[in-house]
Scaffold this motif. Sequence first.
Motif, mmCIF file in Angstrom:
data_model
loop_
_atom_site.group_PDB
_atom_site.id
_atom_site.type_symbol
_atom_site.label_atom_id
_atom_site.label_comp_id
_atom_site.label_asym_id
_atom_site.label_seq_id
_atom_site.Cartn_x
_atom_site.Cartn_y
_atom_site.Cartn_z
ATOM 1 N N VAL A 109 0.833 -1.204 0.000
ATOM 2 C CA VAL A 109 0.000 0.000 0.000
ATOM 3 C C VAL A 109 0.872 1.260 0.000
ATOM 4 O O VAL A 109 0.563 2.256 -0.647
ATOM 5 N N GLY A 110 2.005 1.192 0.713
ATOM 6 C CA GLY A 110 2.870 2.373 0.833
ATOM 7 C C GLY A 110 3.847 2.544 -0.322
ATOM 8 O O GLY A 110 4.593 3.525 -0.371
ATOM 9 N N PHE A 111 3.804 1.610 -1.278
ATOM 10 C CA PHE A 111 4.820 1.579 -2.327
ATOM 11 C C PHE A 111 4.965 2.891 -3.085
ATOM 12 O O PHE A 111 6.068 3.341 -3.383
ATOM 13 N N GLY A 112 3.850 3.525 -3.400
ATOM 14 C CA GLY A 112 3.893 4.744 -4.219
ATOM 15 C C GLY A 112 4.196 6.003 -3.411
ATOM 16 O O GLY A 112 4.290 7.094 -3.967
ATOM 17 N N LEU A 113 4.336 5.870 -2.089
ATOM 18 C CA LEU A 113 4.529 7.057 -1.239
ATOM 19 C C LEU A 113 6.012 7.300 -1.028
ATOM 20 O O LEU A 113 6.550 7.089 0.045
ATOM 21 N N ARG A 114 6.688 7.735 -2.071
ATOM 22 C CA ARG A 114 8.143 7.858 -1.961
ATOM 23 C C ARG A 114 8.541 9.150 -1.270
ATOM 24 O O ARG A 114 9.592 9.235 -0.668
ATOM 25 N N ASP A 173 0.794 -6.958 8.134
ATOM 26 C CA ASP A 173 2.095 -7.615 8.052
ATOM 27 C C ASP A 173 2.055 -8.942 7.298
ATOM 28 O O ASP A 173 3.052 -9.653 7.229
ATOM 29 N N ASN A 174 0.897 -9.274 6.747
ATOM 30 C CA ASN A 174 0.810 -10.498 5.947
ATOM 31 C C ASN A 174 1.336 -10.245 4.535
ATOM 32 O O ASN A 174 1.563 -9.107 4.142
ATOM 33 N N TYR A 175 1.493 -11.364 3.820
ATOM 34 C CA TYR A 175 1.933 -11.268 2.423
ATOM 35 C C TYR A 175 0.756 -11.555 1.495
ATOM 36 O O TYR A 175 -0.189 -12.254 1.894
ATOM 37 N N PRO A 176 0.803 -11.033 0.263
ATOM 38 C CA PRO A 176 -0.335 -11.186 -0.657
ATOM 39 C C PRO A 176 -0.876 -12.617 -0.765
ATOM 40 O O PRO A 176 -2.083 -12.824 -0.761
ATOM 41 N N HIS A 177 0.041 -13.619 -0.833
ATOM 42 C CA HIS A 177 -0.453 -14.988 -1.049
ATOM 43 C C HIS A 177 -1.270 -15.506 0.132
ATOM 44 O O HIS A 177 -1.955 -16.514 0.023
ATOM 45 N N GLU A 178 -1.200 -14.814 1.258
ATOM 46 C CA GLU A 178 -1.976 -15.248 2.429
ATOM 47 C C GLU A 178 -3.394 -14.673 2.417
ATOM 48 O O GLU A 178 -4.189 -14.947 3.307
ATOM 49 N N LEU A 179 -3.703 -13.844 1.422
ATOM 50 C CA LEU A 179 -5.004 -13.178 1.359
ATOM 51 C C LEU A 179 -5.890 -13.798 0.277
ATOM 52 O O LEU A 179 -5.385 -14.342 -0.704
ATOM 53 N N SER A 180 -7.197 -13.667 0.473
ATOM 54 C CA SER A 180 -8.137 -14.125 -0.564
ATOM 55 C C SER A 180 -8.124 -13.144 -1.733
ATOM 56 O O SER A 180 -7.592 -12.035 -1.615
ATOM 57 N N GLY A 181 -8.749 -13.548 -2.838
ATOM 58 C CA GLY A 181 -8.811 -12.686 -4.023
ATOM 59 C C GLY A 181 -9.464 -11.341 -3.723
ATOM 60 O O GLY A 181 -8.981 -10.289 -4.147
ATOM 61 N N GLY A 182 -10.546 -11.378 -2.972
ATOM 62 C CA GLY A 182 -11.255 -10.141 -2.633
ATOM 63 C C GLY A 182 -10.400 -9.217 -1.789
ATOM 64 O O GLY A 182 -10.377 -7.996 -1.985
ATOM 65 N N GLN A 183 -9.671 -9.821 -0.833
ATOM 66 C CA GLN A 183 -8.788 -9.018 0.030
ATOM 67 C C GLN A 183 -7.650 -8.415 -0.787
ATOM 68 O O GLN A 183 -7.291 -7.255 -0.619
ATOM 69 N N GLN A 184 -7.095 -9.222 -1.686
ATOM 70 C CA GLN A 184 -6.002 -8.713 -2.522
ATOM 71 C C GLN A 184 -6.470 -7.532 -3.372
ATOM 72 O O GLN A 184 -5.745 -6.562 -3.562
ATOM 73 N N GLN A 185 -7.708 -7.637 -3.865
ATOM 74 C CA GLN A 185 -8.195 -6.543 -4.705
ATOM 75 C C GLN A 185 -8.401 -5.277 -3.871
ATOM 76 O O GLN A 185 -8.192 -4.167 -4.359
ATOM 77 N N ARG A 186 -8.746 -5.446 -2.594
ATOM 78 C CA ARG A 186 -8.879 -4.263 -1.729
ATOM 79 C C ARG A 186 -7.508 -3.655 -1.430
ATOM 80 O O ARG A 186 -7.379 -2.446 -1.285
ATOM 81 N N VAL A 187 -6.467 -4.501 -1.351
ATOM 82 C CA VAL A 187 -5.105 -3.976 -1.192
ATOM 83 C C VAL A 187 -4.725 -3.154 -2.421
ATOM 84 O O VAL A 187 -4.183 -2.047 -2.323
ATOM 85 N N ALA A 188 -5.054 -3.711 -3.602
ATOM 86 C CA ALA A 188 -4.739 -2.996 -4.846
ATOM 87 C C ALA A 188 -5.431 -1.634 -4.873
ATOM 88 O O ALA A 188 -4.857 -0.631 -5.302
ATOM 89 N N LEU A 189 -6.667 -1.606 -4.378
ATOM 90 C CA LEU A 189 -7.399 -0.335 -4.332
ATOM 91 C C LEU A 189 -6.710 0.637 -3.364
ATOM 92 O O LEU A 189 -6.491 1.806 -3.695
ATOM 93 N N ALA A 190 -6.350 0.131 -2.179
ATOM 94 C CA ALA A 190 -5.683 0.997 -1.193
ATOM 95 C C ALA A 190 -4.373 1.541 -1.755
ATOM 96 O O ALA A 190 -4.041 2.711 -1.569
ATOM 97 N N ARG A 191 -3.635 0.691 -2.475
ATOM 98 C CA ARG A 191 -2.372 1.128 -3.065
ATOM 99 C C ARG A 191 -2.599 2.235 -4.101
ATOM 100 O O ARG A 191 -1.855 3.208 -4.167
#
Length: 356
Positions: A109-114, A139-157
Motif C-alpha cells: 500500500v505504501g509503495f507509491g509514497l516515496r 504484516d501479511n503477504y499477498p499470497h496469504e489473502l483471498s482474491g477479494g482481500q487482494q483486490q482491496r489492497v490494490a485499491l488501497a495502493r
Amino acid sequence: MTDSLVQPADWLLEVNNLSCGYGDGSVVRNVNFALSHGDIGCLLGPSGCGKSTILRALAGFLPINTGEICLQSSSISLPGRTLAPEKRRIGMVFQDYALFPHLTIAENVGFGLRREDREAKHQKVTELLKVVHLQDLADNYPHELSGGQQQRVALARALAPEPTLILLDEPFSNLDADLRRRLSLDVREILKTLGISAILVTHDQQEAFAMCDQVAVLKDGGIQQWDVPYNLYHEPANRFVAGFVGQGGFVPGKALGPDTIESELGVIRGNRAYPWQPGTLVDVLIRPDDIVYDASSELKPKVVEKTFAGTSTLYRFRCSEDTEFEALFRSHLDFHLGEHVPVRVEADHLIAFERT
Ligand code: ADP
Ligand code: MG
C-alpha cells in the motif's frame, strides 16, 4: 491565460470527441462524456468494444488521434501532446491485482509514497488499510489473502498517492459472483466516503448499475448512450442499448397513435409520444417485469420455457411464431410447459423502435 468570459463547467473529467487506437487506425471513435466531482462513471460494453483502450488513453498510456481529454479543466491529452501517466494524478486498479509478492500488505500500500517520511507514510498506510477493512493483515503477504482481500489492497495502493481519479479495469472479474457483488458495493462506499471519482470498466451490467452513477454503453468503439442507470433501463436510446441492458426482447406491433401500439399482447399504451403515423410497423420492448399474471385476462400465451431461480421463475411465453416474450413471476406461481397462462402487459415505459 484565457480571455473567454464563459465560466468553465464544474467537471472533473471531460472527454471531447476522443478517437484513439493502435497503429494508424482508431478503434475508439468520437467519444464524448463528462464526469462530475465525486461521481463514479462506467464504461459498459461487450468484450472488444474499446473500454480498456479508452482507459489507456485516460491514463496517458495511449496517445489520442482526435479530440481532447481534460482533468480539472486542464488539458492532459491532445493529438501530439500526451501528459505522462505519472504526472496525471490518476490511479489504476486492474483485474489481476498485480501486488508485489515479496512485500507485505502495508509495504504494498505504501509503495507509491516515496516522498513522505516514515511516520507520515506509516500513518497513511494504517488509515487506508482501515478504510478497506484490512488493518489486521498489514504484516501479511499477498499470497496469504483471498482474491477479494487482494483486490482491496490494490485499491488501497492506488488510493495512497491521493489521486484525482481512479480507473478500475474489470477489477472484480477474477472473483466469484457473490464476492463480486459485495466487493463492488464495498468499493463504491469507500470511494464515496473519500469523495474520490472513478471510472469503472466492466462488461457486467449488474456491476455497472450497482456501483456507478453514470454509465456509458459502448459498441464498436462508440458510445451509444451516457446516462444514469435508471434511464438506460427505462429509456434506452436505441435498439442496441435496449437489448444489451436488462433482460427482455422485442415483439412486433403496429402504431395506433403516438403512445399506443397494437400487438398480439393487446393494445399497449405508454407514457411517451413517438412521432409515428398510425399504421407504422414497430418492435416493442417487453421486459420480464412488464408482464403480470391476471386470472381474468383473455391473453393466454403458452409456456415454452421455464427457468426456476429460487424466489422467482422466468417463463418464456409464445403467442405465435412471431411473438414470444419472457415474464418473471414469484415462484409460487407455478406453471408447466405447454400450459396456457392468463397474463397482461403492465408497462409504464413504452419502448419501441420503428421496424427497419
Ligand atoms: P475491451 O476492453 O472493451 O474488451 P479493448 O479496448 O481491449 O476492448 O480492445 C478494443 C479493440 O482494440 C479490439 O479489437 C482489440 O483487438 C484491439 N486492441 C486492443 N489492444 C490492442 C493492442 N495492443 N494492439 C492492437 N490492437 C489492440
Ligand atoms: Mg478490456
